[in-house]
Enzyme design. Structure first.
Site, PDB file in Angstrom:
ATOM      1  N   CYS A 152       1.748   5.504   5.285  1.00  0.00           N
ATOM      2  CA  CYS A 152       0.622   4.578   5.099  1.00  0.00           C
ATOM      3  C   CYS A 152       0.940   3.148   5.518  1.00  0.00           C
ATOM      4  O   CYS A 152       0.042   2.317   5.613  1.00  0.00           O
ATOM      5  CB  CYS A 152       0.167   4.606   3.646  1.00  0.00           C
ATOM      6  SG  CYS A 152      -0.377   6.243   3.085  1.00  0.00           S
TER       7      CYS A 152
ATOM      8  N   HIS B 178      -3.679  -1.681   2.447  1.00  0.00           N
ATOM      9  CA  HIS B 178      -3.832  -0.246   2.658  1.00  0.00           C
ATOM     10  C   HIS B 178      -4.746   0.286   1.565  1.00  0.00           C
ATOM     11  O   HIS B 178      -4.551   0.015   0.378  1.00  0.00           O
ATOM     12  CB  HIS B 178      -2.469   0.432   2.602  1.00  0.00           C
ATOM     13  CG  HIS B 178      -2.548   1.903   2.366  1.00  0.00           C
ATOM     14  ND1 HIS B 178      -3.352   2.736   3.107  1.00  0.00           N
ATOM     15  CD2 HIS B 178      -1.936   2.695   1.432  1.00  0.00           C
ATOM     16  CE1 HIS B 178      -3.238   3.976   2.655  1.00  0.00           C
ATOM     17  NE2 HIS B 178      -2.388   3.977   1.638  1.00  0.00           N
TER      18      HIS B 178
ATOM     19  N   ASN C 244      -8.476   7.429   0.991  1.00  0.00           N
ATOM     20  CA  ASN C 244      -7.199   6.970   1.529  1.00  0.00           C
ATOM     21  C   ASN C 244      -6.971   7.639   2.880  1.00  0.00           C
ATOM     22  O   ASN C 244      -6.672   8.825   2.951  1.00  0.00           O
ATOM     23  CB  ASN C 244      -6.082   7.330   0.547  1.00  0.00           C
ATOM     24  CG  ASN C 244      -4.700   6.932   1.040  1.00  0.00           C
ATOM     25  OD1 ASN C 244      -4.505   6.614   2.208  1.00  0.00           O
ATOM     26  ND2 ASN C 244      -3.728   6.967   0.150  1.00  0.00           N
TER      27      ASN C 244
END
Length: 333
Positions: free
Chosen positions: A116, A255, A285
Site C-alpha cells: 500500500c 493511503h 482500500n
C-alpha cells in the site's frame, strides 16, 4: 542530491471495475451489517473485477486517461513503473504488458512492490530518473486486485479491500520549478507477519497434493497501531525536512486504508476536515491505487482547490511507509 531538473505532475487519473459490492451484499456472505462495517471502516461499497477485467485492463484505462489529460503521446514515455503487490502474472511484468497495450514502444519498464506504500515509493523512484536527466516523461501506475486473494467468508479482511488503478504522468522541468518538494521512505521488517499474502503454490516433493489458495491475512489491531505510530512521525519529519508547517499543507492525502485511521491522523496533525481527501466510502482500500485514485476523484469533483500543496502518505505491508509533498497546478491537470 544535486537536481539537474525538476519534476512536474501533468495529470492524475483512475479506473475502477464495473462490478460494485455493497455492504448489503456482504451481509449475505457472513454475519455483518452495513452499520457495523461503516462505523469501523468508513466503507459503504467497493469495486471488484469480473472474469473480463484484470489489473492490466484497469491499468490501461487509467494510463490512457492520464496520457490524454497530459496531452502526451505514448511514444514519448521514457519509463513505465507499475506499483503492485498483486500482479496478473508473476512474469511478464505488469509494466511490460501495459507498455504493449498502450503502444509506449520507447519506454523502459519495471514493476515495484511495496504494497500500500507502493505509489509513494514509485513516485520517489521515478523522480530520481527525472532529476538526473536520464528520462523526461514517466508514467507511474498504482494498481492492485485484492479480490482474487480475499477469503470472502472472513469478515475482518473481506470488508476492507477493493480493486482499482491510478496513474500519474510525471515530466521534467527546470529545477527551480520542481513540484516535488520532498519525500521520505521508511521500512521495518514485519517479523510478526501482521499483514501477509503468502505465495506457497506447489513444492516438488508434494506436487500431487491439492493446491490451496493463498489469502490475505491481517492483524487489524496491530496494523492500526502501526499506522497511528508512524504516520504522524513521518509527516512531521518530512515537513521539517522541507521547512514547512502543517498550516502550509492544503490537503492531506493518506493511503485509504480505513476512515478511522484517516480521521485519527488528521486530528493528530490538527488538520480540519476541509483539508482531508477521502474517497474510501465508495471504493474501499485499493492498496497501491488508493492515493492517485483519491486525488483523481477529488480533482474531478472540484474538491481540491488549485494550486495547492498536498501531503501524501502511504503505509502498508512490509512494513513500509513513505511520504511526499507535491504541488498541484491546475494548468497541468
Amino acid at each position: 542530491m544535486q537536481k539537474n531538473y525538476g519534476v512536474k505532475f501533468l495529470s492524475f487519473a483512475g479506473a475502477l471495475p464495473s462490478k460494485v459490492v455493497t455492504n448489503s451484499d456482504l451481509e449475505k456472505l457472513f454475519d455483518t451489517s452495513d452499520e457495523w462495517i461503516y462505523t469501523r471502516t468508513g466503507i459503504r461499497q467497493r469495486h471488484v473485477v469480473d472474469k473480463n477485467e484484470s489489473g492490466l485492463s484497469l491499468s490501461v484505462d487509467a494510463a490512457k486517461q492520464a496520457l490524454n489529460k497530459a496531452k502526451i503521446d505514448p511514444k514519448a514515455i521514457d519509463l513505465i513503473i507499475v506499483c503492485t503487490a498483486t500482479p496478473d502474472k508473476q512474469y511478464p511484468s505488469m509494466s511490460c504488458m501495459l507498455q504493449g497495450a498502450i503502444g509506449a514502444v520507447n519506454s523502459a519498464c519495471f514493476d515495484l512492490s511495496a504494497a500500500c506504500s507502493g505509489f509513494i515509493f514509485g513516485m520517489a523512484t521515478a523522480s530520481q530518473f527525472i532529476y538526473t536527466g536520464q528520462y523526461e516523461n514517466v508514467l507511474l501506475v498504482g494498481v492492485d486486485i485484492h479480490s482474487r486473494f480475499i477469503d470472502w467468508s472472513e469478515r475482518s479482511v473481506a470488508v476492507l479491500f477493493g480493486d482499482g488503478a491510478g496513474a500519474v504522468v510525471m515530466s521534467s522541468c527546470l529545477a527551480k520549478d520542481d513540484e516535488l518538494a520532498g519525500f521520505i521512505l521508511h521500512s521495518e521488517a514485519d517479523s510478526k507477519l501482521d499483514l501477509t499474502l503468502d505465495n506457497d503454490n506447489i513444492y516438488f516433493t508434494d506436487f500431487k497434493d491439492q493446491v490451496k489458495p493463498d489469502f490475505v491475512k491481517m492483524n487489524g489491531k496491530a496494523v492500526y497501531q502501526f499506522a497511528l505510530r508512524v504516520i504522524p512521525e513521518i509527516a512531521h519529519e518530512l515537513l521539517d525536512k522541507v521547512n514547512m508547517t502543517t498550516d502550509q499543507v492544503d490537503y492531506l492525502v493518506l493511503h485509504q486504508a480505513n476512515q478511522r485511521i484517516i480521521d485519527a491522523v488528521a486530528e493528530k496533525l490538527k488538520l480540519g476536515k476541509d483539508k482531508v481527501v477521502s474517497n474510501i466510502e465508495k471504493v474501499g482500500n485499493t492498496s497501491a491505487a488508493s492515493i492517485p485514485l483519491a486525488i483523481a476523484d477529488s480533482l474531478a469533483s472540484n474538491k481540491i482547490k488549485i494550486p495547492s500543496k498536498m501531503l501524501l502518505i502511504g503505509f502498508g505491508a512490509g512494513l513500509t511507509w513513505g511520504a511526499a509533498i507535491i504541488e498541484c497546478n491546475i494548468s497541468k491537470i
